[in-house]
Motif scaffolding. Structure first.
Motif: not given
Length: 173
Positions: A156-162, A37-42, A19-29
């Motif tokens: 670092f790969y965010m989904g399919d974006e390098e 790409n966010m969905k794929a990474y998370v 829960n906290i990983s998803m919340e903080t990562f999504i809020d940050t990026f």
């Protein structure tokens, strides 16, 4: 005054960690990356099976930070082969350090980074390092204030974006 506590996580904490990983990562990026790409990474990085595997790794450690009993953020450090880059046995990686938005500007990132430095010192590491997205100016400024210097870069790969992460290192010995 806010009561700050730090607690080491165990496998039983996996749902809270997710829960906290998803919340903080999504809020940050989320504002700088596509929803796809966010969905794929998370989904890849924070699924329960993946987090259970990481929590079970003997050379990785997770910590929650609490402010007045409310979970405010977390830290993940890696040693040995758990490091995302081969930096050697004399290094400790800070792979994740996140604070929930409502707790920003309260010094909790400093508490977590000091915990990482304490762990590195206890493990007799010579340096501590991390990767930070080249576009995350606030984080780069924070790490610089904490004594880290730019020493390299990696993909670092965010989904399919390098994307490019700067490697920042702080020498301890």
């Amino acid at each position: 005054m806010t009561a700050i506590t730090i607690k080491k996580c165990c496998v039983d904490d996996v749902q809270t960690l997710q829960n906290i990983s998803m919340e903080t990562f999504i809020d940050t990026f989320k504002d700088q990356n596509s929803p796809e790409n966010m969905k794929a990474y998370v989904e890849k990085a924070f699924n329960l099976k993946q987090l259970e595997t990481e929590l079970s790794n003997q050379t990785s450690e997770f910590y929650f930070i609490y402010a007045d009993g409310d979970i405010a953020g977390y830290l993940k450090v890696n040693a040995g082969d758990a490091q995302s880059e081969a930096m050697g046995d004399d290094s400790l990686e800070v792979e994740r350090i996140y604070v929930r938005k409502k707790f920003h500007k309260q010094g909790l990132g400093t508490f977590l980074m000091n915990k990482a430095i304490e762990i590195a010192t206890e493990q007799n590491k010579e340096k501590i390092w991390l990767g930070v997205w080249e576009k995350n100016k606030n984080a780069i400024d924070f790490y610089s204030k904490m004594g880290f210097v730019h020493t390299g870069a990696h993909s670092f790969y965010m989904g399919d974006e390098e994307q490019t992460d700067l490697i920042m290192t702080r020498t301890l010995k």
